[in-house]
Design a protein around this motif. Structure first.
Motif, PDB file in Angstrom:
ATOM      1  N   ALA A  17       0.831  -1.203   0.000  1.00 15.53           N
ATOM      2  CA  ALA A  17       0.000   0.000   0.000  1.00 15.53           C
ATOM      3  C   ALA A  17       0.867   1.255   0.000  1.00 15.53           C
ATOM      4  CB  ALA A  17      -0.933  -0.008   1.213  1.00 15.53           C
ATOM      5  N   ILE A  18       0.203   2.403  -0.130  1.00 15.03           N
ATOM      6  CA  ILE A  18       0.896   3.692  -0.063  1.00 15.03           C
ATOM      7  C   ILE A  18       0.797   4.222   1.365  1.00 15.03           C
ATOM      8  CG2 ILE A  18       0.901   6.104  -0.826  1.00 15.03           C
ATOM      9  CD1 ILE A  18      -0.266   5.168  -3.488  1.00 15.03           C
ATOM     10  N   ALA A  19       1.943   4.597   1.905  1.00 16.64           N
ATOM     11  CA  ALA A  19       1.977   5.227   3.232  1.00 16.64           C
ATOM     12  C   ALA A  19       2.128   6.728   3.034  1.00 16.64           C
ATOM     13  CB  ALA A  19       3.129   4.682   4.063  1.00 16.64           C
ATOM     14  N   GLN A  80       6.971  -1.695   2.091  1.00 18.87           N
ATOM     15  CA  GLN A  80       7.569  -2.977   2.436  1.00 18.87           C
ATOM     16  C   GLN A  80       7.763  -3.068   3.945  1.00 18.87           C
ATOM     17  OE1 GLN A  80       8.260  -5.349  -0.027  1.00 18.87           O
ATOM     18  NE2 GLN A  80       7.074  -3.836  -1.215  1.00 18.87           N
ATOM     19  N   PRO A  81       7.793  -4.269   4.491  1.00 14.28           N
ATOM     20  CA  PRO A  81       8.047  -4.400   5.938  1.00 14.28           C
ATOM     21  C   PRO A  81       9.340  -3.699   6.365  1.00 14.28           C
ATOM     22  CG  PRO A  81       7.247  -6.473   5.059  1.00 14.28           C
ATOM     23  CD  PRO A  81       7.452  -5.562   3.877  1.00 14.28           C
ATOM     24  N   ARG A 107       5.727   7.023  13.648  1.00 11.45           N
ATOM     25  CA  ARG A 107       6.126   5.615  13.561  1.00 11.45           C
ATOM     26  C   ARG A 107       5.257   4.909  12.534  1.00 11.45           C
ATOM     27  NH1 ARG A 107       5.391   0.834  16.913  1.00 11.45           N
ATOM     28  NH2 ARG A 107       4.037   2.005  18.312  1.00 11.45           N
ATOM     29  N   LEU A 108       5.917   4.296  11.563  1.00  9.11           N
ATOM     30  CA  LEU A 108       5.229   3.577  10.486  1.00  9.11           C
ATOM     31  C   LEU A 108       5.395   2.082  10.704  1.00  9.11           C
ATOM     32  CD1 LEU A 108       3.796   3.435   7.686  1.00  9.11           C
ATOM     33  CD2 LEU A 108       6.095   3.510   6.681  1.00  9.11           C
ATOM     34  N   GLN A 109       4.277   1.373  10.618  1.00  8.53           N
ATOM     35  CA  GLN A 109       4.306  -0.093  10.671  1.00  8.53           C
ATOM     36  C   GLN A 109       3.710  -0.633   9.382  1.00  8.53           C
ATOM     37  OE1 GLN A 109       2.005  -0.910  14.208  1.00  8.53           O
ATOM     38  NE2 GLN A 109       3.805  -0.905  15.527  1.00  8.53           N
ATOM     39  N   VAL A 110       4.495  -1.420   8.657  1.00  8.72           N
ATOM     40  CA  VAL A 110       4.011  -2.057   7.438  1.00  8.72           C
ATOM     41  C   VAL A 110       3.736  -3.520   7.761  1.00  8.72           C
ATOM     42  CG1 VAL A 110       4.472  -2.623   5.026  1.00  8.72           C
ATOM     43  CG2 VAL A 110       5.347  -0.481   6.019  1.00  8.72           C
ATOM     44  N   THR A 111       2.476  -3.899   7.628  1.00  9.40           N
ATOM     45  CA  THR A 111       2.077  -5.243   8.037  1.00  9.40           C
ATOM     46  C   THR A 111       2.012  -6.196   6.844  1.00  9.40           C
ATOM     47  OG1 THR A 111      -0.251  -4.608   7.801  1.00  9.40           O
ATOM     48  CG2 THR A 111       0.766  -4.317   9.969  1.00  9.40           C
ATOM     49  N   LEU A 112       2.267  -7.464   7.118  1.00 10.09           N
ATOM     50  CA  LEU A 112       2.254  -8.484   6.056  1.00 10.09           C
ATOM     51  C   LEU A 112       0.838  -8.852   5.668  1.00 10.09           C
ATOM     52  CD1 LEU A 112       5.093 -10.779   7.424  1.00 10.09           C
ATOM     53  CD2 LEU A 112       5.218  -9.176   5.502  1.00 10.09           C
TER      54      LEU A 112
END
Lengths: 112, 117
Positions: A17-19, A80-81, A107-112
């Motif tokens: 996705a786009i953050a 990406q994670p 704080r950014l969290q990229v989830t699987l």
């Protein structure tokens, strides 16, 4: 009043996705704008700089600046994670001066 | 090329003791910055030097803090006496502003994590 404001997050987005990370600043004479990434327990590292209104793209990263609205943002496409980190917005006077004021980070969290 | 080098990486001390943090900037960089990072306040600029001369120390919290840069390759940040509220990560960063339009990029060391008991 804080000079550079960021939402602390965490901002959670799914992989791919786009953050979208946002930052506002109070000093109208600011001329230089930066995004630093900081992994937990590590030091900040520069990922983007922008000096003029509009968009600046570098790979998956796009910085956007609107001086009239005193607003700068960072878009991360195809998240990406490994993008999971704290993103610090920094604002400076420009020119040869390097005195930067930092926001407290999102704080950014990229989830699987 | 070596980056910004800081020492010690970790320091645990008791209230009232003197603490000295050290920094070696990147060779050729003429600006050096000391920042302090805490969860509550984020990254705060304490002091910065240009060509070894202190330019702005308005961020130094109080007289207990002092910084020196005796030459282009070495700087110290000293806290005497230390207090528990000084516990933080202290970053040293360097940059080059020799260009007509500086990039403003700061190169950070790995930080010194200070704990004052």
């Amino acid at each position: 009043q804080k000079e550079v404001e960021q939402n602390s997050g965490p901002l959670s987005v799914p992989e791919g996705a786009i953050a979208s990370l946002n930052c506002t600043y109070s000093d109208r004479v600011s001329q230089s704008f930066f995004w630093y990434r900081q992994y937990s327990g590590k030091s900040p590292e520069l990922i983007m700089s922008i000096y003029s209104n509009g968009d600046k793209e570098d790979g998956r990263f796009t910085a956007q600046l609107n001086k009239a609205s005193q607003y700068v943002s960072l878009l991360i496409r195809d998240s990406q994670p490994s993008d999971s980190a704290t993103y610090l917005c920094a604002v400076g006077p420009g020119g040869t001066a390097s005195k930067l004021t930092f926001g407290t980070g999102t704080r950014l969290q990229v989830t699987l | 090329d070596a980056g910004v080098i800081q020492s010690p990486r970790h320091e645990v001390t008791e209230m009232g003791q003197e603490v000295t943090l050290r920094c070696k900037p990147i060779s050729g960089h003429n600006s050096l910055f000391w920042y302090r990072q805490t969860m509550m306040r984020g990254l705060e600029l304490l002091i910065y030097f240009n060509n070894n001369v202190p330019i702005d120390d308005s961020g130094m919290p109080e007289d207990r803090f002092s910084a020196k840069m005796p030459n282009a390759s070495f700087s110290t940040l000293k806290i005497q006496p230390s207090e528990p509220r000084d516990s933080a990560v202290y970053f040293c960063a360097s940059s080059s502003n020799r260009l007509a339009w500086g990039t403003g990029e700061l190169f950070f060391g790995e930080g010194s994590r200070l704990t004052v008991l």
